[in-house]
Write a protein that holds these residues in place. Structure first.
Motif, PDB file in Angstrom:
ATOM      1  N   VAL A 199       0.851  -1.192   0.000  1.00 20.72           N
ATOM      2  CA  VAL A 199       0.000   0.000   0.000  1.00 20.72           C
ATOM      3  C   VAL A 199       0.887   1.243   0.000  1.00 20.72           C
ATOM      4  CG1 VAL A 199      -1.620   1.355   1.411  1.00 20.72           C
ATOM      5  CG2 VAL A 199      -2.065  -1.071   0.994  1.00 20.72           C
ATOM      6  N   ALA A 200       1.923   1.247   0.839  1.00 19.50           N
ATOM      7  CA  ALA A 200       2.856   2.396   0.882  1.00 19.50           C
ATOM      8  C   ALA A 200       3.536   2.573  -0.470  1.00 19.50           C
ATOM      9  CB  ALA A 200       3.889   2.190   1.979  1.00 19.50           C
ATOM     10  N   ARG A 201       3.877   1.460  -1.133  1.00 26.10           N
ATOM     11  CA  ARG A 201       4.497   1.518  -2.460  1.00 26.10           C
ATOM     12  C   ARG A 201       3.546   2.166  -3.462  1.00 26.10           C
ATOM     13  NH1 ARG A 201       4.096  -1.517  -6.929  1.00 26.10           N
ATOM     14  NH2 ARG A 201       5.928  -1.862  -8.201  1.00 26.10           N
ATOM     15  N   GLU A 202       2.282   1.772  -3.427  1.00 30.95           N
ATOM     16  CA  GLU A 202       1.295   2.332  -4.358  1.00 30.95           C
ATOM     17  C   GLU A 202       1.052   3.814  -4.068  1.00 30.95           C
ATOM     18  OE1 GLU A 202       0.229   0.989  -7.100  1.00 30.95           O
ATOM     19  OE2 GLU A 202       1.236  -0.905  -6.665  1.00 30.95           O
ATOM     20  N   GLN A 203       1.027   4.186  -2.785  1.00 29.68           N
ATOM     21  CA  GLN A 203       0.864   5.605  -2.435  1.00 29.68           C
ATOM     22  C   GLN A 203       2.044   6.422  -2.960  1.00 29.68           C
ATOM     23  OE1 GLN A 203       0.405   5.006   1.807  1.00 29.68           O
ATOM     24  NE2 GLN A 203      -1.748   5.623   1.724  1.00 29.68           N
ATOM     25  N   ALA A 204       3.254   5.910  -2.795  1.00 29.31           N
ATOM     26  CA  ALA A 204       4.449   6.614  -3.270  1.00 29.31           C
ATOM     27  C   ALA A 204       4.422   6.736  -4.798  1.00 29.31           C
ATOM     28  CB  ALA A 204       5.712   5.886  -2.810  1.00 29.31           C
ATOM     29  N   LYS A 205       4.036   5.657  -5.483  1.00 28.47           N
ATOM     30  CA  LYS A 205       3.938   5.713  -6.949  1.00 28.47           C
ATOM     31  C   LYS A 205       2.924   6.769  -7.382  1.00 28.47           C
ATOM     32  CE  LYS A 205       3.306   1.980  -9.283  1.00 28.47           C
ATOM     33  NZ  LYS A 205       2.914   0.642  -9.709  1.00 28.47           N
ATOM     34  N   HIS A 206       1.771   6.811  -6.689  1.00 25.99           N
ATOM     35  CA  HIS A 206       0.735   7.787  -7.011  1.00 25.99           C
ATOM     36  C   HIS A 206       1.259   9.210  -6.799  1.00 25.99           C
ATOM     37  CE1 HIS A 206      -3.157   9.726  -7.351  1.00 25.99           C
ATOM     38  NE2 HIS A 206      -2.927  10.310  -6.187  1.00 25.99           N
ATOM     39  N   ASN A 207       1.915   9.440  -5.663  1.00 30.46           N
ATOM     40  CA  ASN A 207       2.454  10.769  -5.380  1.00 30.46           C
ATOM     41  C   ASN A 207       3.462  11.195  -6.445  1.00 30.46           C
ATOM     42  OD1 ASN A 207       0.863  10.935  -3.118  1.00 30.46           O
ATOM     43  ND2 ASN A 207       2.483  10.326  -1.701  1.00 30.46           N
ATOM     44  N   GLU A 208       4.302  10.273  -6.889  1.00 31.48           N
ATOM     45  CA  GLU A 208       5.274  10.582  -7.953  1.00 31.48           C
ATOM     46  C   GLU A 208       4.565  10.932  -9.259  1.00 31.48           C
ATOM     47  OE1 GLU A 208       8.645  11.065  -8.019  1.00 31.48           O
ATOM     48  OE2 GLU A 208       8.355  11.033  -5.845  1.00 31.48           O
ATOM     49  N   ARG A 209       3.485  10.176  -9.581  1.00 29.08           N
ATOM     50  CA  ARG A 209       2.706  10.462 -10.801  1.00 29.08           C
ATOM     51  C   ARG A 209       2.078  11.845 -10.725  1.00 29.08           C
ATOM     52  NH1 ARG A 209       1.003   5.073 -10.451  1.00 29.08           N
ATOM     53  NH2 ARG A 209      -0.862   5.715  -9.349  1.00 29.08           N
ATOM     54  N   VAL A 210       1.493  12.180  -9.580  1.00 29.77           N
ATOM     55  CA  VAL A 210       0.860  13.497  -9.410  1.00 29.77           C
ATOM     56  C   VAL A 210       1.904  14.591  -9.570  1.00 29.77           C
ATOM     57  CG1 VAL A 210      -0.241  15.012  -7.712  1.00 29.77           C
ATOM     58  CG2 VAL A 210      -1.072  12.677  -8.005  1.00 29.77           C
ATOM     59  N   LYS A 211       3.065  14.420  -8.959  1.00 28.56           N
ATOM     60  CA  LYS A 211       4.126  15.418  -9.051  1.00 28.56           C
ATOM     61  C   LYS A 211       4.606  15.558 -10.498  1.00 28.56           C
ATOM     62  CE  LYS A 211       8.228  14.693  -7.118  1.00 28.56           C
ATOM     63  NZ  LYS A 211       9.246  14.518  -6.073  1.00 28.56           N
ATOM     64  N   ALA A 212       4.814  14.439 -11.176  1.00 28.58           N
ATOM     65  CA  ALA A 212       5.272  14.479 -12.576  1.00 28.58           C
ATOM     66  C   ALA A 212       4.223  15.143 -13.466  1.00 28.58           C
ATOM     67  CB  ALA A 212       5.579  13.067 -13.067  1.00 28.58           C
ATOM     68  N   ASP A 213       2.945  14.813 -13.257  1.00 28.42           N
ATOM     69  CA  ASP A 213       1.870  15.436 -14.048  1.00 28.42           C
ATOM     70  C   ASP A 213       1.827  16.944 -13.820  1.00 28.42           C
ATOM     71  OD1 ASP A 213       1.216  12.946 -14.990  1.00 28.42           O
ATOM     72  OD2 ASP A 213      -0.622  12.737 -13.779  1.00 28.42           O
ATOM     73  N   TYR A 214       1.991  17.367 -12.582  1.00 29.27           N
ATOM     74  CA  TYR A 214       1.978  18.791 -12.269  1.00 29.27           C
ATOM     75  C   TYR A 214       3.144  19.505 -12.957  1.00 29.27           C
ATOM     76  CZ  TYR A 214       2.294  23.155  -9.652  1.00 29.27           C
ATOM     77  OH  TYR A 214       2.378  24.477  -9.323  1.00 29.27           O
ATOM     78  N   LEU A 215       4.337  18.918 -12.859  1.00 25.65           N
ATOM     79  CA  LEU A 215       5.506  19.534 -13.503  1.00 25.65           C
ATOM     80  C   LEU A 215       5.339  19.569 -15.020  1.00 25.65           C
ATOM     81  CD1 LEU A 215       8.394  18.057 -11.332  1.00 25.65           C
ATOM     82  CD2 LEU A 215       7.508  20.398 -11.315  1.00 25.65           C
ATOM     83  N   ASP A 216       4.770  18.516 -15.592  1.00 24.92           N
ATOM     84  CA  ASP A 216       4.501  18.507 -17.040  1.00 24.92           C
ATOM     85  C   ASP A 216       3.517  19.608 -17.411  1.00 24.92           C
ATOM     86  OD1 ASP A 216       6.228  16.448 -17.574  1.00 24.92           O
ATOM     87  OD2 ASP A 216       4.663  14.900 -17.718  1.00 24.92           O
TER      88      ASP A 216
END
Length: 176
Positions: free
Chosen positions: A141-158
């Motif tokens: 679950v922590a792994r999936e949360q971290a992956k999601h947070n990275e995706r959100v951050k990458a989408d925002y920067l894009d």
């Protein structure tokens, strides 16, 4: 933002696809006798440990009795010198290396650590096994949360990179 249930569902999906590769660490069950260097010099501790080891080579059946008689490990009265399910990283390095190198019921020569001299007996080797979802759920679950947070951050920067910036020449010169 995803809810906890979504992360758990993603974790369960990951486990269903990769569960066979999620394995426990190899472990050992060991017993030990500690001759401490707290109350005696290092050479005195080594001599006593060598004497005990010599007696054990002649009669290994005395090992458990010698734990009670000689071991100066403060946990010995409660655990009888036994450590179960020890994985790499649980013990000090010299102890660990020796414990994992022993064969079933083999008794080590005295091993020096910062606590003193240990005589170690391997009681069991526990092979790695596939872990259940419940055992690894929190990590996944922590792994999936971290992956999601990275995706959100990458989408925002894009999104920042793709925005058109309109600026007058005067504004540009002011920035420079």
């Amino acid at each position: 933002v995803r809810s906890e249930a979504d992360y758990e569902a993603l974790a369960r999906e990951y486990y269903l696809l990769n569960g066979k590769t999620i394995r426990s660490s190899p472990k050992v069950d060991v017993s030990h006798i500690l001759i401490s260097t707290n109350e005696r010099s290092d050479p005195e501790a080594k001599d006593l440990a060598d004497t005990i080891y010599s007696k054990l080579t002649k009669d290994p059946s005395q090992f458990d009795q010698f734990i009670v008689e000689y071991s100066e490990d403060p946990s010995a009265p409660s655990n009888k010198g036994k450590f179960k399910n020890v994985k790499k990283g649980d013990m000090v390095k010299n102890f660990e290396v020796t414990a994992f190198a022993l064969q079933q019921d083999e008794i080590s020569e005295p091993v020096k650590t910062n606590f003193g001299y240990h005589i170690i007996r391997l009681d069991a080797k526990i092979k790695p096994r596939q872990m259940t979802f419940e055992e690894v759920k929190d990590q996944l679950v922590a792994r999936e949360q971290a992956k999601h947070n990275e995706r959100v951050k990458a989408d925002y920067l894009d999104s920042l990179n793709s925005q058109e910036i309109r600026m007058s020449e005067a504004q540009l010169l002011e920035m420079i």
